[in-house]
Design a protein around this motif. Structure first.
Motif, PDB file in Angstrom:
ATOM      1  N   GLY A 157     -20.029  42.985  49.254  1.00  0.00           N
ATOM      2  CA  GLY A 157     -21.141  43.641  49.392  1.00  0.00           C
ATOM      3  C   GLY A 157     -21.936  43.117  47.894  1.00  0.00           C
ATOM      4  N   LEU A 158     -23.290  43.445  47.935  1.00  0.00           N
ATOM      5  CA  LEU A 158     -24.177  42.873  46.802  1.00  0.00           C
ATOM      6  C   LEU A 158     -23.868  43.982  45.747  1.00  0.00           C
ATOM      7  CD1 LEU A 158     -27.136  41.812  48.436  1.00  0.00           C
ATOM      8  CD2 LEU A 158     -25.568  40.540  47.261  1.00  0.00           C
ATOM      9  N   PRO A 159     -24.240  43.776  44.484  1.00  0.00           N
ATOM     10  CA  PRO A 159     -24.440  44.621  43.273  1.00  0.00           C
ATOM     11  C   PRO A 159     -25.287  46.163  43.461  1.00  0.00           C
ATOM     12  CG  PRO A 159     -24.585  42.628  42.288  1.00  0.00           C
ATOM     13  CD  PRO A 159     -24.689  42.551  43.926  1.00  0.00           C
ATOM     14  N   GLY A 160     -24.760  47.349  43.402  1.00  0.00           N
ATOM     15  CA  GLY A 160     -25.815  48.499  43.648  1.00  0.00           C
ATOM     16  C   GLY A 160     -25.401  48.765  45.184  1.00  0.00           C
ATOM     17  N   ALA A 161     -24.584  48.337  46.049  1.00  0.00           N
ATOM     18  CA  ALA A 161     -24.144  48.794  47.270  1.00  0.00           C
ATOM     19  C   ALA A 161     -23.541  50.028  47.481  1.00  0.00           C
ATOM     20  CB  ALA A 161     -23.675  47.606  48.345  1.00  0.00           C
ATOM     21  N   GLY A 162     -22.770  50.240  46.392  1.00  0.00           N
ATOM     22  CA  GLY A 162     -21.888  51.275  46.267  1.00  0.00           C
ATOM     23  C   GLY A 162     -20.437  51.056  46.622  1.00  0.00           C
TER      24      GLY A 162
ATOM     25  N   ASP B 152     -12.129  45.294  44.241  1.00  0.00           N
ATOM     26  CA  ASP B 152     -13.489  45.545  44.165  1.00  0.00           C
ATOM     27  C   ASP B 152     -14.549  44.257  43.816  1.00  0.00           C
ATOM     28  OD1 ASP B 152     -15.947  46.809  44.083  1.00  0.00           O
ATOM     29  OD2 ASP B 152     -15.474  48.065  42.504  1.00  0.00           O
ATOM     30  N   PHE B 153     -14.261  43.261  44.427  1.00  0.00           N
ATOM     31  CA  PHE B 153     -15.003  41.831  43.747  1.00  0.00           C
ATOM     32  C   PHE B 153     -16.153  41.683  44.495  1.00  0.00           C
ATOM     33  CE2 PHE B 153     -11.026  38.949  42.932  1.00  0.00           C
ATOM     34  CZ  PHE B 153     -10.355  39.979  42.053  1.00  0.00           C
ATOM     35  N   GLY B 154     -16.530  42.101  45.573  1.00  0.00           N
ATOM     36  CA  GLY B 154     -18.108  41.885  46.232  1.00  0.00           C
ATOM     37  C   GLY B 154     -17.864  40.864  47.088  1.00  0.00           C
ATOM     38  N   CYS B 155     -17.292  39.936  46.824  1.00  0.00           N
ATOM     39  CA  CYS B 155     -16.616  38.355  47.708  1.00  0.00           C
ATOM     40  C   CYS B 155     -17.964  38.267  48.588  1.00  0.00           C
ATOM     41  CB  CYS B 155     -15.685  38.965  48.612  1.00  0.00           C
ATOM     42  SG  CYS B 155     -14.103  38.647  47.543  1.00  0.00           S
ATOM     43  N   TRP B 156     -18.868  37.404  47.877  1.00  0.00           N
ATOM     44  CA  TRP B 156     -20.248  37.021  48.742  1.00  0.00           C
ATOM     45  C   TRP B 156     -19.748  36.022  49.505  1.00  0.00           C
ATOM     46  CZ3 TRP B 156     -24.493  36.610  44.365  1.00  0.00           C
ATOM     47  CH2 TRP B 156     -24.535  37.729  43.808  1.00  0.00           C
ATOM     48  N   SER B 157     -18.811  35.262  49.472  1.00  0.00           N
ATOM     49  CA  SER B 157     -18.724  34.066  50.432  1.00  0.00           C
ATOM     50  C   SER B 157     -17.766  34.144  51.454  1.00  0.00           C
ATOM     51  CB  SER B 157     -18.436  32.760  49.585  1.00  0.00           C
ATOM     52  OG  SER B 157     -17.253  32.486  49.111  1.00  0.00           O
TER      53      SER B 157
ATOM     54  N   HIS C 189      -8.189  44.811  55.171  1.00  0.00           N
ATOM     55  CA  HIS C 189      -9.236  45.281  55.774  1.00  0.00           C
ATOM     56  C   HIS C 189     -10.563  45.086  54.923  1.00  0.00           C
ATOM     57  CE1 HIS C 189     -11.363  48.182  58.062  1.00  0.00           C
ATOM     58  NE2 HIS C 189     -11.628  48.980  57.230  1.00  0.00           N
ATOM     59  N   LEU C 190     -11.465  44.121  55.501  1.00  0.00           N
ATOM     60  CA  LEU C 190     -12.654  44.043  54.856  1.00  0.00           C
ATOM     61  C   LEU C 190     -13.531  45.534  54.998  1.00  0.00           C
ATOM     62  CD1 LEU C 190     -11.971  41.057  54.996  1.00  0.00           C
ATOM     63  CD2 LEU C 190     -14.314  40.692  55.682  1.00  0.00           C
ATOM     64  N   VAL C 191     -14.038  45.707  53.699  1.00  0.00           N
ATOM     65  CA  VAL C 191     -14.919  47.049  53.975  1.00  0.00           C
ATOM     66  C   VAL C 191     -16.170  46.518  53.352  1.00  0.00           C
ATOM     67  CG1 VAL C 191     -15.338  49.247  52.786  1.00  0.00           C
ATOM     68  CG2 VAL C 191     -12.889  48.689  53.143  1.00  0.00           C
ATOM     69  N   TYR C 192     -17.092  46.351  54.341  1.00  0.00           N
ATOM     70  CA  TYR C 192     -18.513  45.843  54.003  1.00  0.00           C
ATOM     71  C   TYR C 192     -19.448  47.004  53.780  1.00  0.00           C
ATOM     72  CZ  TYR C 192     -23.266  43.700  54.763  1.00  0.00           C
ATOM     73  OH  TYR C 192     -24.454  43.293  54.516  1.00  0.00           O
ATOM     74  N   VAL C 193     -20.166  46.877  52.537  1.00  0.00           N
ATOM     75  CA  VAL C 193     -21.116  48.165  52.305  1.00  0.00           C
ATOM     76  C   VAL C 193     -22.465  47.318  51.989  1.00  0.00           C
ATOM     77  CG1 VAL C 193     -21.517  49.899  50.561  1.00  0.00           C
ATOM     78  CG2 VAL C 193     -19.284  49.148  50.777  1.00  0.00           C
ATOM     79  N   PRO C 194     -23.270  47.419  53.213  1.00  0.00           N
ATOM     80  CA  PRO C 194     -24.566  46.738  53.087  1.00  0.00           C
ATOM     81  C   PRO C 194     -25.700  47.560  52.302  1.00  0.00           C
ATOM     82  CG  PRO C 194     -24.357  47.916  55.166  1.00  0.00           C
ATOM     83  CD  PRO C 194     -22.852  48.002  54.464  1.00  0.00           C
ATOM     84  N   VAL C 195     -26.709  47.094  51.690  1.00  0.00           N
ATOM     85  CA  VAL C 195     -27.446  47.999  51.242  1.00  0.00           C
ATOM     86  C   VAL C 195     -28.892  47.342  51.110  1.00  0.00           C
ATOM     87  CG1 VAL C 195     -27.184  46.693  48.938  1.00  0.00           C
ATOM     88  CG2 VAL C 195     -28.285  48.919  48.845  1.00  0.00           C
TER      89      VAL C 195
ATOM     90  N   GLN D  72     -30.813  49.328  46.456  1.00  0.00           N
ATOM     91  CA  GLN D  72     -30.111  48.542  45.520  1.00  0.00           C
ATOM     92  C   GLN D  72     -30.800  48.577  44.227  1.00  0.00           C
ATOM     93  OE1 GLN D  72     -30.398  44.403  46.116  1.00  0.00           O
ATOM     94  NE2 GLN D  72     -28.310  43.930  45.129  1.00  0.00           N
ATOM     95  N   ARG D  73     -32.235  48.329  44.228  1.00  0.00           N
ATOM     96  CA  ARG D  73     -32.972  48.181  43.087  1.00  0.00           C
ATOM     97  C   ARG D  73     -32.902  49.502  42.411  1.00  0.00           C
ATOM     98  NH1 ARG D  73     -37.324  49.997  41.315  1.00  0.00           N
ATOM     99  NH2 ARG D  73     -38.152  51.060  43.224  1.00  0.00           N
ATOM    100  N   ALA D  74     -32.754  50.707  42.937  1.00  0.00           N
ATOM    101  CA  ALA D  74     -32.956  51.921  42.238  1.00  0.00           C
ATOM    102  C   ALA D  74     -31.510  52.274  41.815  1.00  0.00           C
ATOM    103  CB  ALA D  74     -33.389  53.138  43.332  1.00  0.00           C
ATOM    104  N   ARG D  75     -30.649  51.786  42.483  1.00  0.00           N
ATOM    105  CA  ARG D  75     -29.318  52.143  42.221  1.00  0.00           C
ATOM    106  C   ARG D  75     -28.887  51.273  40.694  1.00  0.00           C
ATOM    107  NH1 ARG D  75     -25.903  52.113  47.513  1.00  0.00           N
ATOM    108  NH2 ARG D  75     -26.336  54.191  48.361  1.00  0.00           N
ATOM    109  N   ILE D  76     -29.266  50.004  40.704  1.00  0.00           N
ATOM    110  CA  ILE D  76     -29.167  49.340  39.400  1.00  0.00           C
ATOM    111  C   ILE D  76     -29.861  49.712  38.315  1.00  0.00           C
ATOM    112  CG2 ILE D  76     -29.539  47.043  38.628  1.00  0.00           C
ATOM    113  CD1 ILE D  76     -28.605  45.784  41.303  1.00  0.00           C
ATOM    114  N   ALA D  77     -31.048  50.233  38.593  1.00  0.00           N
ATOM    115  CA  ALA D  77     -31.891  50.872  37.400  1.00  0.00           C
ATOM    116  C   ALA D  77     -31.314  52.082  37.068  1.00  0.00           C
ATOM    117  CB  ALA D  77     -33.210  50.988  37.865  1.00  0.00           C
ATOM    118  N   HIS D  78     -31.018  52.827  37.851  1.00  0.00           N
ATOM    119  CA  HIS D  78     -30.155  54.155  37.447  1.00  0.00           C
ATOM    120  C   HIS D  78     -28.947  53.775  36.470  1.00  0.00           C
ATOM    121  CE1 HIS D  78     -28.944  58.283  37.581  1.00  0.00           C
ATOM    122  NE2 HIS D  78     -27.744  58.021  37.844  1.00  0.00           N
TER     123      HIS D  78
END
Length: 174
Positions: free
Chosen positions: A9-14, A74-79, A98-104, A109-115
């Motif tokens: 998942g992307l940064p801020g996804a959890g 906990d890499f994010g693995c975008w590709s 086991h892939l654990v996809y956390v969409p956001v 995402q913007r709010a979590r990153i700002a926090h």
């Protein structure tokens, strides 16, 4: 069977929050590069050192799996290629991935990153508002087949195997 949980998942996804929950529930070693970058290098990017760090953490994950310890990467693995290479390596040591996809969505995402940047700036790396849409275009969302853990398939054209591809992607892996 020993399991590697691969956070996607992307940064801020959890992802890191979910990784912590999985670590507790599965007695797993949690490996999060963000928690290593600033203490080791004083910054998050550190001029390509993240790839080197991820390679060593991936090597450590494979060793732990061989020893019978569950692991969370906990890499994010975008590709898709990154995820396929990791899935292949995990299978090669006799474990399951086991892939654990956390969409956001963008606003969450913007709010979590700002926090995160306002409350724990010393534990995070700076992310600008302009980064977010650019990153979304680079992120390859896993499809149902990938999430189900079906066949990994072969490496990209020009590569003889996933291990060779992975050693190029993460230089310190080999």
């Amino acid at each position: 069977m020993t399991t590697l949980f691969l956070m996607v998942g992307l940064p801020g996804a959890g992802k890191t929050t979910r990784a912590g929950q999985l670590a507790e529930g599965h007695s797993a070693l949690r490996l999060t590069p963000d928690e290593w970058m600033i203490p080791l290098f004083g910054e998050s990017g550190a001029d390509g050192k993240r790839d080197v760090l991820e390679g060593r953490l991936l090597w450590l994950a494979l060793e732990a799996l061989r020893l019978g310890t569950n692991v969370i990467l906990d890499f994010g693995c975008w590709s898709r290629d990154e995820r396929s290479a990791i899935r292949w390596m995990v299978k090669s040591v006799g474990a399951v991935c086991h892939l654990v996809y956390v969409p956001v969505d963008h606003e969450t995402q913007r709010a979590r990153i700002a926090h995160r940047q306002s409350t724990t700036p010393e534990q995070t790396f700076p992310i600008s508002e302009l980064d977010l849409p650019q990153w979304r275009t680079r992120f390859e969302e896993p499809d149902a087949t990938e999430l189900a853990g079906r066949d990994v398939g072969g490496p990209p054209p020009g590569w003889s195997g996933w291990l060779e591809w992975a050693a190029d992607r993460w230089p310190s892996l080999a």
